[in-house]
Design an enzyme around this catalytic site. Sequence first.
Site, PDB file in Angstrom:
ATOM      1  N   TRP A 191       0.846  -1.230  -0.078  1.00  0.00           N
ATOM      2  CA  TRP A 191      -0.088  -0.143  -0.246  1.00  0.00           C
ATOM      3  C   TRP A 191       0.885   1.273  -0.031  1.00  0.00           C
ATOM      4  O   TRP A 191       0.466   2.402  -0.337  1.00  0.00           O
ATOM      5  CB  TRP A 191      -0.923  -0.026   1.148  1.00  0.00           C
ATOM      6  CG  TRP A 191      -0.190  -0.241   2.502  1.00  0.00           C
ATOM      7  CD1 TRP A 191      -0.009  -1.639   3.090  1.00  0.00           C
ATOM      8  CD2 TRP A 191       0.761   0.434   2.966  1.00  0.00           C
ATOM      9  NE1 TRP A 191       0.903  -1.475   4.305  1.00  0.00           N
ATOM     10  CE2 TRP A 191       1.084  -0.299   4.323  1.00  0.00           C
ATOM     11  CE3 TRP A 191       1.013   1.871   3.293  1.00  0.00           C
ATOM     12  CZ2 TRP A 191       2.041   0.109   5.269  1.00  0.00           C
ATOM     13  CZ3 TRP A 191       1.903   2.267   4.264  1.00  0.00           C
ATOM     14  CH2 TRP A 191       2.643   1.452   5.096  1.00  0.00           C
ATOM     15  N   LYS A 215      -2.211  -8.005  -7.822  1.00  0.00           N
ATOM     16  CA  LYS A 215      -2.826  -7.910  -6.626  1.00  0.00           C
ATOM     17  C   LYS A 215      -2.557  -6.852  -5.767  1.00  0.00           C
ATOM     18  O   LYS A 215      -1.315  -7.041  -4.839  1.00  0.00           O
ATOM     19  CB  LYS A 215      -2.678  -9.337  -5.656  1.00  0.00           C
ATOM     20  CG  LYS A 215      -4.022  -9.415  -4.709  1.00  0.00           C
ATOM     21  CD  LYS A 215      -3.436 -10.125  -3.350  1.00  0.00           C
ATOM     22  CE  LYS A 215      -2.586  -9.206  -2.279  1.00  0.00           C
ATOM     23  NZ  LYS A 215      -3.567  -8.103  -1.803  1.00  0.00           N
ATOM     24  N   PRO A 216      -3.043  -5.761  -5.659  1.00  0.00           N
ATOM     25  CA  PRO A 216      -2.428  -4.654  -4.991  1.00  0.00           C
ATOM     26  C   PRO A 216      -3.314  -4.960  -3.351  1.00  0.00           C
ATOM     27  O   PRO A 216      -4.015  -5.885  -3.414  1.00  0.00           O
ATOM     28  CB  PRO A 216      -3.351  -3.276  -5.558  1.00  0.00           C
ATOM     29  CG  PRO A 216      -4.360  -3.777  -6.496  1.00  0.00           C
ATOM     30  CD  PRO A 216      -4.016  -5.189  -6.731  1.00  0.00           C
ATOM     31  N   GLY A 266       6.977  -6.079  -0.596  1.00  0.00           N
ATOM     32  CA  GLY A 266       6.388  -6.213   0.683  1.00  0.00           C
ATOM     33  C   GLY A 266       7.084  -6.446   1.684  1.00  0.00           C
ATOM     34  O   GLY A 266       8.307  -6.152   1.561  1.00  0.00           O
ATOM     35  N   SER A 267       6.744  -7.101   2.927  1.00  0.00           N
ATOM     36  CA  SER A 267       7.416  -7.379   4.166  1.00  0.00           C
ATOM     37  C   SER A 267       8.304  -8.434   3.848  1.00  0.00           C
ATOM     38  O   SER A 267       8.034  -9.260   3.274  1.00  0.00           O
ATOM     39  CB  SER A 267       6.624  -7.515   5.114  1.00  0.00           C
ATOM     40  OG  SER A 267       5.734  -8.534   5.195  1.00  0.00           O
ATOM     41  N   GLU A 288      11.267  -7.449  -3.340  1.00  0.00           N
ATOM     42  CA  GLU A 288      11.669  -6.188  -3.013  1.00  0.00           C
ATOM     43  C   GLU A 288      11.014  -6.040  -1.557  1.00  0.00           C
ATOM     44  O   GLU A 288       9.824  -5.957  -1.309  1.00  0.00           O
ATOM     45  CB  GLU A 288      10.936  -5.195  -3.891  1.00  0.00           C
ATOM     46  CG  GLU A 288      11.259  -5.229  -5.201  1.00  0.00           C
ATOM     47  CD  GLU A 288      12.865  -5.077  -5.535  1.00  0.00           C
ATOM     48  OE1 GLU A 288      13.502  -4.295  -4.671  1.00  0.00           O
ATOM     49  OE2 GLU A 288      13.291  -5.378  -6.568  1.00  0.00           O
ATOM     50  N   LEU A 289      12.032  -6.156  -0.471  1.00  0.00           N
ATOM     51  CA  LEU A 289      11.230  -6.324   0.974  1.00  0.00           C
ATOM     52  C   LEU A 289      11.707  -5.157   1.778  1.00  0.00           C
ATOM     53  O   LEU A 289      12.165  -4.219   1.339  1.00  0.00           O
ATOM     54  CB  LEU A 289      11.886  -7.563   1.667  1.00  0.00           C
ATOM     55  CG  LEU A 289      11.662  -8.740   0.478  1.00  0.00           C
ATOM     56  CD1 LEU A 289      12.148 -10.363   1.024  1.00  0.00           C
ATOM     57  CD2 LEU A 289      10.249  -9.016   0.489  1.00  0.00           C
ATOM     58  N   CYS A 322      10.268   2.115   1.939  1.00  0.00           N
ATOM     59  CA  CYS A 322      11.272   0.795   2.283  1.00  0.00           C
ATOM     60  C   CYS A 322      12.572   1.312   2.152  1.00  0.00           C
ATOM     61  O   CYS A 322      13.430   0.762   2.924  1.00  0.00           O
ATOM     62  CB  CYS A 322      11.033  -0.076   1.092  1.00  0.00           C
ATOM     63  SG  CYS A 322      11.041   0.582  -0.455  1.00  0.00           S
ATOM     64  N   GLU A 420      12.477  -2.668  11.754  1.00  0.00           N
ATOM     65  CA  GLU A 420      11.953  -1.592  10.812  1.00  0.00           C
ATOM     66  C   GLU A 420      10.628  -1.088  11.307  1.00  0.00           C
ATOM     67  O   GLU A 420       9.722  -1.833  11.735  1.00  0.00           O
ATOM     68  CB  GLU A 420      11.644  -2.146   9.301  1.00  0.00           C
ATOM     69  CG  GLU A 420      10.937  -1.477   8.304  1.00  0.00           C
ATOM     70  CD  GLU A 420      10.431  -1.936   7.129  1.00  0.00           C
ATOM     71  OE1 GLU A 420       9.815  -3.085   7.060  1.00  0.00           O
ATOM     72  OE2 GLU A 420      11.098  -1.645   6.138  1.00  0.00           O
TER      73      GLU A 420
HETATM   74  P1  NAD Z   1       2.917  -6.797   3.537  1.00  0.00           P
HETATM   75  O1  NAD Z   1       4.007  -8.254   3.232  1.00  0.00           O
HETATM   76  O2  NAD Z   1       1.987  -7.241   4.552  1.00  0.00           O
HETATM   77  O3  NAD Z   1       1.972  -6.957   2.260  1.00  0.00           O
HETATM   78  C1  NAD Z   1       2.352  -6.866   0.744  1.00  0.00           C
HETATM   79  C2  NAD Z   1       1.473  -7.550  -0.370  1.00  0.00           C
HETATM   80  O4  NAD Z   1       1.392  -8.761   0.005  1.00  0.00           O
HETATM   81  C3  NAD Z   1       0.019  -7.003   0.013  1.00  0.00           C
HETATM   82  O5  NAD Z   1      -0.681  -7.090  -1.177  1.00  0.00           O
HETATM   83  C4  NAD Z   1      -0.484  -8.193   0.930  1.00  0.00           C
HETATM   84  O6  NAD Z   1      -2.122  -8.286   0.722  1.00  0.00           O
HETATM   85  C5  NAD Z   1       0.114  -9.577   0.268  1.00  0.00           C
HETATM   86  N1  NAD Z   1       0.188 -10.637   1.090  1.00  0.00           N
HETATM   87  C6  NAD Z   1       0.054 -10.643   2.296  1.00  0.00           C
HETATM   88  N2  NAD Z   1      -0.024 -11.964   3.049  1.00  0.00           N
HETATM   89  C7  NAD Z   1       0.403 -12.630   1.686  1.00  0.00           C
HETATM   90  C8  NAD Z   1       0.601 -14.098   1.542  1.00  0.00           C
HETATM   91  N3  NAD Z   1       0.877 -14.973   2.372  1.00  0.00           N
HETATM   92  N4  NAD Z   1       1.274 -14.492   0.313  1.00  0.00           N
HETATM   93  C9  NAD Z   1       0.975 -13.625  -0.664  1.00  0.00           C
HETATM   94  N5  NAD Z   1       0.909 -12.246  -0.593  1.00  0.00           N
HETATM   95  C10 NAD Z   1       0.674 -11.895   0.597  1.00  0.00           C
HETATM   96  O7  NAD Z   1       3.757  -5.706   3.176  1.00  0.00           O
HETATM   97  P2  NAD Z   1       3.105  -4.211   3.731  1.00  0.00           P
HETATM   98  O8  NAD Z   1       2.869  -4.189   5.132  1.00  0.00           O
HETATM   99  O9  NAD Z   1       1.804  -4.132   3.036  1.00  0.00           O
HETATM  100  O10 NAD Z   1       4.254  -3.181   2.984  1.00  0.00           O
HETATM  101  C11 NAD Z   1       5.107  -2.779   4.057  1.00  0.00           C
HETATM  102  C12 NAD Z   1       6.296  -3.437   3.856  1.00  0.00           C
HETATM  103  O11 NAD Z   1       6.794  -3.489   2.337  1.00  0.00           O
HETATM  104  C13 NAD Z   1       7.547  -2.957   4.446  1.00  0.00           C
HETATM  105  O12 NAD Z   1       8.111  -3.909   5.146  1.00  0.00           O
HETATM  106  C14 NAD Z   1       8.400  -2.219   3.503  1.00  0.00           C
HETATM  107  O13 NAD Z   1       9.801  -2.215   3.791  1.00  0.00           O
HETATM  108  C15 NAD Z   1       8.304  -3.266   2.432  1.00  0.00           C
HETATM  109  N6  NAD Z   1       8.343  -2.555   0.905  1.00  0.00           N
HETATM  110  C16 NAD Z   1       9.503  -2.934   0.301  1.00  0.00           C
HETATM  111  C17 NAD Z   1       9.760  -1.958  -0.991  1.00  0.00           C
HETATM  112  C18 NAD Z   1      11.077  -2.433  -1.841  1.00  0.00           C
HETATM  113  O14 NAD Z   1      11.100  -1.864  -2.677  1.00  0.00           O
HETATM  114  N7  NAD Z   1      11.993  -3.322  -1.331  1.00  0.00           N
HETATM  115  C19 NAD Z   1       8.747  -1.212  -1.316  1.00  0.00           C
HETATM  116  C20 NAD Z   1       7.663  -0.948  -0.478  1.00  0.00           C
HETATM  117  C21 NAD Z   1       7.488  -1.586   0.519  1.00  0.00           C
END
Ligand code: NAD
Length: 551
Positions: A191, A215-216, A266-267, A288-289, A322, A420
């Site tokens: 998000w 899947k956003p 994501g995370s 990308e985490l 991130c 983080e």
């Molecule tokens: P998140 O991992 O909770 O969610 C990311 C996405 O994955 C969402 O669309 C979510 O619905 C989906 N998701 C959740 N559970 C899943 C599963 N079991 N299998 C597949 N998809 C699943 O992360 P968040 O809280 O939405 O985003 C913040 C994190 O993203 C932070 O840790 C941040 O550092 C990281 N991030 C990294 C970058 C990068 O380029 N390295 C960029 C932006 C954000």
Amino acid sequence: MTDLTADATAIEQPGAADRNPAADRNPAAPGGGRTVAAAVPPSLVSRLAAGITAAGEPALVETVAPLTGELLAGLPQSTPADVEVAFQLARRAQPAWAALPVRRRAAVLLRFHDLLLKRQDEVLDLIQAETGKARLHAFEEVLAVAMAARHYGRAAHSYLRDKRHGGALPVLTQAIEARRPKGVIGHISPWNYPLELSIGDALPAFAAGNAVVNKPDTQTALTALWARELLIEAGLPADLWQVVIGDGPVIGPAVVEHADYVSFTGSTRTGREVAQRAAARLVGASLELGGKNAMLVLADADLDRAAEGAVRACFSSAGQLCISIERLLVHRSVADEFLARFAARTRALRLGGGLAYGADMGSLVSVRQLDATVRHVEDAVKAGATVVAGGRARPDLGPFFHEPTILDGVTADMAVCAEETFGPVVAVYRFDTEDEAVTAANSTPYGLNSSVWTRDLRRGRKLAARLRTGTVNVNEGYAAAYGSVSSPMGGMGESGLGRRHGAEGILRYTEAQTVASQRLMPIAPAFGLDDRQFAAVLTGGLRVLKALRFK
Ligand code: NAD
């Protein structure tokens, strides 16, 4: 790390609880712009929601506008069966798209670039309404996407064109390395940068001839759907980009289950799970985490520039970035002076949530992010850290606002030291030698981004080679490296796998295929040679090639 904070109390600062709350709170930015309700009317929501693959009578999930807490949208949720349908539609549309010349596909990106710049106000409103960030930070997304569209629009052809290689036998064998699209990319995005992270990574996938099922995050689905609409207007066949939304742990795995390649942002926790599922299916993934990024201020840094840079690096999108800086390592000889300048600028930041330019920082996205931020600050203060600036939630401005916060005296036992935060919080540490700074910077399992400030660029670049991060910015916090879209960007260690941007950013969406043609004679005994004679001729041939430095 503890060593670095040995004289953490050098600057006398009152704790958050001791300060006069009215006198030193961040000022509110002037309002302005449209209201969220006017910018995102129900008619826009239902038009955009029509782009979600969700059949029958889907369940609706409500999202909230972080700036005000008011209801934003009720969005239909996809089921795992809908995900399957999305992949079927995408798979059906993909071969005709892949059959087009690269330049025809790339032309869609170039038209999208122009449309995006023209229509940016529409998406700036949406990004602000869905994330609560300041308009300037929303504009960073427009900028990043426009730059990626232009880059891949112009360079896709050269990244993807066939490359000739010397074949097995000179002259007799011709080898061509071709790039074929993977097929349908499963693209899962978070998000925090909803425009950049939904479409930014999808653009090179389309240019390479793929379809995408995206899947956003539900919270920011409208921004992704808007981008999809605009790309279709620029010429993308509609079925080529499917959007599914729903509960992450249910719909995310369904996307991975059908994908020919997975692009995940994501995370680190979720990234690990995605990687395991992709590995079990033997499909590739780029991840990308998260990060716990450090900025190093060397003794010879321009302190005013460094202080201004630190404000941008720590508090853009309220720290929900991130590559944002959460650890500030400052040479002891300049630490007090730097901190005074950085703190003054931080306290002066104007917080606000108008859908207009003017605020220096906006809101956090949700109560979850606010709680995590408050927990890190409160735990640190309880354990002896000092609040140099900020330190409080600001419910007077909106439900999830939190002040930009600088902590001093943070030690290794505090959560904020290594975890983080993903909020507007930075901890300051002091160092005496470059070695000490490098060890501290590299002391987390993450390795996403770092920043070095020095008047000596050569020294900065030399130091960069010792930092274990995918990007290093010299005299900038993150924008220099991220904005250099022809160079790769991504994480080492627990910050990820693979890279976006540059050659890797597009080639990850392709399979390399070698097409080798043999002429005149086979690579086998021929012209009456027996096996022994054939081996002798080839042995001699290899020696000749070596002598001629051919192979
Ligand atoms: P998140 O991992 O909770 O969610 C990311 C996405 O994955 C969402 O669309 C979510 O619905 C989906 N998701 C959740 N559970 C899943 C599963 N079991 N299998 C597949 N998809 C699943 O992360 P968040 O809280 O939405 O985003 C913040 C994190 O993203 C932070 O840790 C941040 O550092 C990281 N991030 C990294 C970058 C990068 O380029 N390295 C960029 C932006 C954000």
